[in-house]
Design a protein around this motif. Structure first.
Motif, PDB file in Angstrom:
ATOM      1  N   THR A   1       0.822  -1.216   0.000  1.00 58.24           N
ATOM      2  CA  THR A   1       0.000   0.000   0.000  1.00 58.24           C
ATOM      3  C   THR A   1       0.853   1.262   0.000  1.00 58.24           C
ATOM      4  N   GLY A   2       2.142   1.096   0.229  1.00 57.24           N
ATOM      5  CA  GLY A   2       3.032   2.258   0.244  1.00 57.24           C
ATOM      6  C   GLY A   2       2.851   3.147   1.458  1.00 57.24           C
ATOM      7  N   GLN A   3       2.288   2.589   2.501  1.00 57.72           N
ATOM      8  CA  GLN A   3       1.985   3.417   3.659  1.00 57.72           C
ATOM      9  C   GLN A   3       2.382   2.737   4.962  1.00 57.72           C
ATOM     10  N   MET A   4       3.246   3.398   5.728  1.00 56.10           N
ATOM     11  CA  MET A   4       3.627   2.835   7.009  1.00 56.10           C
ATOM     12  C   MET A   4       2.626   3.262   8.078  1.00 56.10           C
ATOM     13  N   ARG A   5       2.129   2.269   8.795  1.00 55.07           N
ATOM     14  CA  ARG A   5       1.118   2.576   9.810  1.00 55.07           C
ATOM     15  C   ARG A   5       1.744   2.771  11.184  1.00 55.07           C
ATOM     16  N   LYS A   6       0.911   3.251  12.077  1.00 56.15           N
ATOM     17  CA  LYS A   6       1.351   3.376  13.465  1.00 56.15           C
ATOM     18  C   LYS A   6       1.191   2.022  14.140  1.00 56.15           C
ATOM     19  N   PRO A   7       2.026   1.728  15.114  1.00 58.85           N
ATOM     20  CA  PRO A   7       1.964   0.433  15.794  1.00 58.85           C
ATOM     21  C   PRO A   7       0.557   0.114  16.299  1.00 58.85           C
ATOM     22  N   GLU A   8      -0.138   1.117  16.812  1.00 57.37           N
ATOM     23  CA  GLU A   8      -1.456   0.827  17.397  1.00 57.37           C
ATOM     24  C   GLU A   8      -2.513   0.544  16.331  1.00 57.37           C
ATOM     25  N   GLU A   9      -2.206   0.893  15.076  1.00 55.96           N
ATOM     26  CA  GLU A   9      -3.140   0.574  13.989  1.00 55.96           C
ATOM     27  C   GLU A   9      -2.914  -0.841  13.432  1.00 55.96           C
ATOM     28  N   ARG A  10      -1.785  -1.420  13.822  1.00 60.35           N
ATOM     29  CA  ARG A  10      -1.472  -2.746  13.304  1.00 60.35           C
ATOM     30  C   ARG A  10      -2.066  -3.830  14.182  1.00 60.35           C
ATOM     31  N   LYS A  11      -2.141  -5.032  13.609  1.00 60.50           N
ATOM     32  CA  LYS A  11      -2.658  -6.160  14.379  1.00 60.50           C
ATOM     33  C   LYS A  11      -1.660  -6.507  15.493  1.00 60.50           C
ATOM     34  N   ALA A  12      -2.187  -6.798  16.661  1.00 58.13           N
ATOM     35  CA  ALA A  12      -1.319  -7.186  17.778  1.00 58.13           C
ATOM     36  C   ALA A  12      -0.997  -8.675  17.683  1.00 58.13           C
ATOM     37  N   PHE A  13       0.174  -9.041  18.184  1.00 58.51           N
ATOM     38  CA  PHE A  13       0.610 -10.439  18.116  1.00 58.51           C
ATOM     39  C   PHE A  13      -0.019 -11.265  19.233  1.00 58.51           C
ATOM     40  N   THR A  14      -0.465 -12.470  18.870  1.00 59.37           N
ATOM     41  CA  THR A  14      -0.970 -13.410  19.867  1.00 59.37           C
ATOM     42  C   THR A  14      -0.237 -14.734  19.697  1.00 59.37           C
ATOM     43  N   TYR A  15       0.332 -15.209  20.785  1.00 59.51           N
ATOM     44  CA  TYR A  15       1.056 -16.479  20.717  1.00 59.51           C
ATOM     45  C   TYR A  15       0.087 -17.636  20.836  1.00 59.51           C
ATOM     46  N   PHE A  16       0.165 -18.554  19.894  1.00 63.80           N
ATOM     47  CA  PHE A  16      -0.660 -19.750  19.947  1.00 63.80           C
ATOM     48  C   PHE A  16       0.195 -20.926  20.415  1.00 63.80           C
ATOM     49  N   ASN A  17      -0.052 -21.384  21.618  1.00 64.13           N
ATOM     50  CA  ASN A  17       0.734 -22.466  22.193  1.00 64.13           C
ATOM     51  C   ASN A  17       0.203 -23.820  21.731  1.00 64.13           C
ATOM     52  N   LYS A  18       0.963 -24.450  20.837  1.00 64.31           N
ATOM     53  CA  LYS A  18       0.532 -25.746  20.315  1.00 64.31           C
ATOM     54  C   LYS A  18       0.826 -26.867  21.294  1.00 64.31           C
ATOM     55  N   GLY A  19       1.552 -26.535  22.353  1.00 64.93           N
ATOM     56  CA  GLY A  19       1.911 -27.565  23.322  1.00 64.93           C
ATOM     57  C   GLY A  19       3.397 -27.566  23.585  1.00 64.93           C
ATOM     58  N   ASN A  20       3.763 -28.191  24.687  1.00 61.48           N
ATOM     59  CA  ASN A  20       5.176 -28.269  25.040  1.00 61.48           C
ATOM     60  C   ASN A  20       5.568 -29.713  25.288  1.00 61.48           C
ATOM     61  N   MET A  21       6.775 -30.040  24.915  1.00 65.06           N
ATOM     62  CA  MET A  21       7.257 -31.378  25.207  1.00 65.06           C
ATOM     63  C   MET A  21       8.747 -31.337  25.467  1.00 65.06           C
ATOM     64  N   ALA A  22       9.164 -32.183  26.388  1.00 70.30           N
ATOM     65  CA  ALA A  22      10.593 -32.290  26.695  1.00 70.30           C
ATOM     66  C   ALA A  22      10.952 -33.755  26.735  1.00 70.30           C
ATOM     67  N   THR A  23      12.087 -34.088  26.129  1.00 70.86           N
ATOM     68  CA  THR A  23      12.515 -35.484  26.128  1.00 70.86           C
ATOM     69  C   THR A  23      13.537 -35.685  27.234  1.00 70.86           C
ATOM     70  N   ILE A  24      13.568 -36.881  27.764  1.00 69.13           N
ATOM     71  CA  ILE A  24      14.472 -37.187  28.871  1.00 69.13           C
ATOM     72  C   ILE A  24      15.459 -38.260  28.458  1.00 69.13           C
ATOM     73  N   GLY A  25      14.992 -39.177  27.639  1.00 71.26           N
ATOM     74  CA  GLY A  25      15.839 -40.270  27.173  1.00 71.26           C
ATOM     75  C   GLY A  25      14.985 -41.180  26.331  1.00 71.26           C
ATOM     76  N   ARG A  26      15.544 -42.296  25.968  1.00 68.09           N
ATOM     77  CA  ARG A  26      14.807 -43.252  25.150  1.00 68.09           C
ATOM     78  C   ARG A  26      13.529 -43.674  25.860  1.00 68.09           C
ATOM     79  N   SER A  27      12.402 -43.486  25.212  1.00 64.64           N
ATOM     80  CA  SER A  27      11.074 -43.818  25.749  1.00 64.64           C
ATOM     81  C   SER A  27      10.689 -42.979  26.957  1.00 64.64           C
ATOM     82  N   LYS A  28      11.417 -41.924  27.207  1.00 63.91           N
ATOM     83  CA  LYS A  28      11.156 -41.114  28.394  1.00 63.91           C
ATOM     84  C   LYS A  28      10.967 -39.659  28.001  1.00 63.91           C
ATOM     85  N   ALA A  29       9.820 -39.102  28.327  1.00 68.42           N
ATOM     86  CA  ALA A  29       9.535 -37.712  27.978  1.00 68.42           C
ATOM     87  C   ALA A  29       8.293 -37.261  28.725  1.00 68.42           C
TER      88      ALA A  29
END
Lengths: 420, 420
Positions: free
Chosen positions: A337-365
Motif C-alpha cells: 500500500t506504500g503506507q507505514m502505519r502506526k503500531p497501534e493501527e497494526r494487528k497485535a501479536f498473539t502467541y498460539f501455544n501448540k503444546g510443550n514437550m521435553a525429552t528425557i531419554g529413550r522412551s522417556k519424555a
C-alpha cells in the motif's frame, strides 16, 4: 541488484525468527539483506544431541545460502553486527554498513550467568555449535583420561558431570549423558565402567521442568532418576570454580560442568535506547515493533512481549516462528500500500501455544498439549514425531531419522569423535 | 586384566594397518594394547569429501572403542607415543609406558614438503580430519569474503584455489572443488558467480595420475578439464608464500593453496636405529619385521618393502590391510607354538593388487583392474561400489550412501558448515 525505488529490509540474525521471516517474505519488489555471523541456521532444540555424540554438527546445521538459494531479491551476508542506529536507520557490520527501510531484529539470546560471568570459564554453555562440540570433546576426553587414571578419587571426578538448570535444555542434556554412560559406552572400556558415570542435575527452584503442570514435573523427575541422574532441587548455585561447584552448602567435584540455567538477550540491545527487561530483551509494542520506531521490529528470543492473552510470550522456537509470520504480513501489506502505519493501527501479536514437550531419554519424555498431559513412551513418541516434522526444510531429515532409528535399536551413537 | 603369562602385543596406530591387525587377531590368550593419539579410525580415502562439504566428519571417522567394543583382551589407549625402544621392548607415551612381547608399528605417514617445511604455514595439508575441516572452513569463508569484496583483483584471488600434486588425493580434491563452484553453490550468491571459481592443479611430472597405464592419465586430464580445472604439469613448485605460488617461472595468486604432493613416515622412525628410505619409512624384512627385531613389525605407510614380486608395495590402504593380515597370522602361529621364528623362516609378504581407481567428479573417474582399463561413468560406478563395500564396519554406511545418492541427484552437499 536492488534499485533505489525498492524498499530495503534488513534482517539481522538467521535463527528461527530471522530465517522464517526471509522464507515467508517473498515480495518481488523489495531488497532483503540477511546478516548473520554464522553461515548456517542452527536447529537449536537438538544441540544436546550433538553434545552427546548422537548427531553430527551438519545434521542440525544448514547453510543459510543453501536454504535461501535462488531468491534473487535476497542477499545473505556473513558479517557480525557491531552497532545499530535506529535513528539513522542503519546497522554497522565488521565488513560494511547496511541501510534499511524496515528492520527485523532477530539476534536471539546468549548464555546468562546471572551476573557471575567468571563462571563461564569453568563451565560449558549450550547455545552454539561450538559449545556443543566443546562439550562432546570434553566429555569423551574425560572418559579417556579416567580410563588411564590410577588415582580412584581423580577417576571419580573425571566421571562426574554436573548439569546446571532444570529446564528442557538441562534435562535433555542430563538424560543424554546418563544414557551415554549406561548404554552407549557399554563394554568400550577396560579399567572403568561407564555405568558408574555420575550425572547430577542442579535446579534452583523446587522442581525440574517447572513450566509444566503437575504432575508432569514429578513424572519427569522419576523418569530421569530411573536413568541414574541425581536431581538436586531447591538450592541456587552458590559458586563455581575449576572442577568444583557449591550448592546447598556442599561442594561437588566434577570433571565437567555444563551450564544450561539461563539466557539473556545479546548485549547489542543495550545500545538501542529502547526499553529493556531484566534479561536485556527489548520490550516491544503489541505488534512487535520497537517503541518509537514503527519501521523496526524485534522478534524471537530478543523480544519481550506480553501478548493479547495477557501472558508473556515464551522464548521458544514456535513463538519466534509465529512472530516472524506476524510481522511479515504487516510489512508486506505496508509495502504493497506504500503506507507505514502506526503500531497501534497494526494487528497485535498473539502467541498460539501448540503444546510443550521435553525429552528425557529413550522412551522417556513429558508432553502437555492443551489439557492433555502425557509422560513416558507416548510422550516420547509424540516428541519424536514433532521434531521430525519440524525438521522440514532441513535436507538431512531422512539421515536424522535413520540415525535416531539406529540409536533406538542398538544404543549406538554416530558422532563420538574427538576433534584435535 | 592381563595375567603375567599372557603375551603382550602392542599396536601403535589405529589406521588401516593397526586397526585391521586388531580385528584379525582374536587369540584369547594374549593381551593387546592399541594406542592412538586420536579416539577414532579415519577412512582417509574420503577425506577430500569432508574438505569439500560432501560428508560430515563423523561419517568417515569411527571411534576405535566402538569398533573394538566387547573385545575384553584388547585395551585401547588415547595417548601419543613419544619414544620407542626396540632394545628395551617398550614404548613411552605421554601418559604411561607400554611394554610388549610383539610390536605392531602402524603409525603411518604425514604430509611432506620435501624439505620446504615453511610452506606448511601457507598451505593446507590433507591427511587429518583437522586438515579437512580446516580446508572446508577456509574455502567456504573465502567465497563469503569474495561476495563482500569490492576490489575485483582481490575477489578473483579469493576465488582461486591451487591444488599441488597430481596423485589421487590432488585430483579428487581439485575435481570436488570445481564441482562445488560449478554445481553446488549455483544461485547461492548475488555478487559473485561461483562458476568463476578457478581451480589449478599443479603436478611436477609430465602427467597426472602417472601411476596408471596409458591412456588413463590423459583421459583423467580430459575429464578434469571438462570440470574447468586448469592442469599444469611438468614443473615443480619453486616457492610458496602467503597466497602466492611460483611454478614454471610464473607466480599464481590464490586465496587457498592445498598441498597433496607427498607424504613421509612419521618422525618417530628416526629414533629406532632401523634402516630408513628417503621418505623416512622403515626398510622392513620380507616378513614385515624390522631388521634385527623379529618381534617388531612395521606395516602400512610407515614401511618400505620390495615384495616377492620385486615391486615396491605402494602406500595405499589395501596394502596396509594385507600386511596386517599377513603378520597377524605369523604372530598368532608363534604364540600358539610358543616359539618365535627368525624372519627368514617366516612367510614373505606379497602384495596383491586388486586394482586402482581414482574419482574425478560425478560420472568421472578412471580405473585399472589387471588389464582392464575403464574411464568415465563405468569407472565412476566401479569406484562408488568399491568404496561403499569398503565402508563395511562403518556404522554409517547407509547414511553415506544416502548422502551420495542425494548429492548425485541434485548436486547439494550436506556439510557446508563453517565452524567458529
Amino acid at each position: 541488484m536492488g534499485s533505489s525505488t525498492k524498499k530495503k529490509i534488513l534482517v539481522l540474525g538467521g535463527g528461527f525468527a530471522g530465517l522464517e521471516f526471509c522464507r515467508r517474505f517473498k515480495d518481488e519488489d523489495t531488497s532483503i539483506m540477511l546478516v548473520d555471523k554464522k553461515n548456517h541456521h542452527l536447529f537449536q532444540p537438538l544441540l544436546y544431541q550433538v553434545a552427546t555424540s548422537g548427531l553430527s554438527a551438519p545434521q542440525i546445521a544448514q547453510p543459510l545460502r543453501g536454504i535461501l538459494r535462488g531468491r534473487d531479491q535476497l542477499t545473505t551476508y556473513l558479517d557480525e553486527i557491531q552497532e545499530i542506529s535506529l535513528e539513522g536507520k542503519f546497522a554497522k557490520g565488521k565488513n560494511r554498513i547496511y541501510e534499511y527501510d524496515y528492520l527485523v531484529l532477530g539476534l536471539g539470546a546468549k548464555t546468562s550467568y546471572f551476573g557471575n560471568d567468571h563462571w563461564a570459564e569453568h563451565t560449558h554453555g549450550l547455545k552454539t555449535l561450538n559449545d556443543a562440540l566443546g562439550i562432546r570433546n570434553h566429555v569423551l576426553r574425560s572418559l579417556e583420561m579416567a580410563e588411564m587414571e590410577t588415582d580412584s578419587e581423580k577417576q571419580k571426578r573425571l566421571m562426574t558431570f554436573i548439569v546446571v538448570g532444570g529446564g528442557p535444555t538441562g534435562v535433555e542434556m542430563a538424560g543424554a549423558l546418563a544414557e551415554l554412560g549406561r548404554h552407549v559406552l557399554n563394554r568400550n572400556f577396560r579399567h572403568i565402567d561407564p555405568k558408574n558415570v555420575r550425572v547430577i542435575l542442579v535446579e534452583g527452584s523446587d522442581k525440574i521442568l517447572g513450566n509444566y503442570s503437575d504432575p508432569l514435573p514429578a513424572s519427569a523427575q522419576k523418569q530421569i532418576e530411573k536413568l541414574g541422574v541425581e536431581v538436586r532441587c531447591g538450592n541456587m548455585v552458590e559458586d563455581i570454580r575449576a572442577g568444583e561447584l557449591d550448592v546447598g552448602g556442599e561442594t561437588i567435584y566434577a570433571g565437567t560442568i555444563i551450564w544450561g540455567a539461563g539466557v539473556e538477550a545479546v548485549p547489542l540491545t543495550k545500545q538501542l535506547g529502547a526499553p529493556l527487561d531484566r534479561a536485556g530483551r527489548i520490550k516491544v509494542c503489541p505488534d512487535c515493533s520497537i517503541p518509537g520506531h514503527p519501521e523496526a521490529f524485534a522478534i524471537g528470543d530478543i523480544a519481550h512481549l506480553v501478548d493479547t492473552k495477557g501472558k508473556p510470550v515464551p522464548g521458544v522456537s514456535p513463538a519466534a516462528l509465529q512472530m516472524a509470520k506476524h510481522i511479515s504480513k504487516i510489512i508486506a501489506k505496508e509495502i504493497e500500500t506504500g503506507q507505514m502505519r502506526k503500531p497501534e493501527e497494526r494487528k497485535a501479536f498473539t502467541y498460539f501455544n501448540k503444546g510443550n514437550m521435553a525429552t528425557i531419554g529413550r522412551s522417556k519424555a513429558i508432553a502437555e498439549i492443551g489439557k492433555l498431559k502425557m509422560s513416558g513412551m507416548p510422550a516420547w513418541m509424540a516428541w519424536l514425531v514433532v521434531h521430525l516434522i519440524f525438521l522440514v526444510g532441513f535436507r538431512n531429515r531422512i539421515v536424522v531419522l535413520l540415525d535416531w532409528f539406529y540409536s533406538y535399536i542398538n544404543y549406538r551413537r554416530s558422532a563420538r569423535i574427538i576433534f584435535e
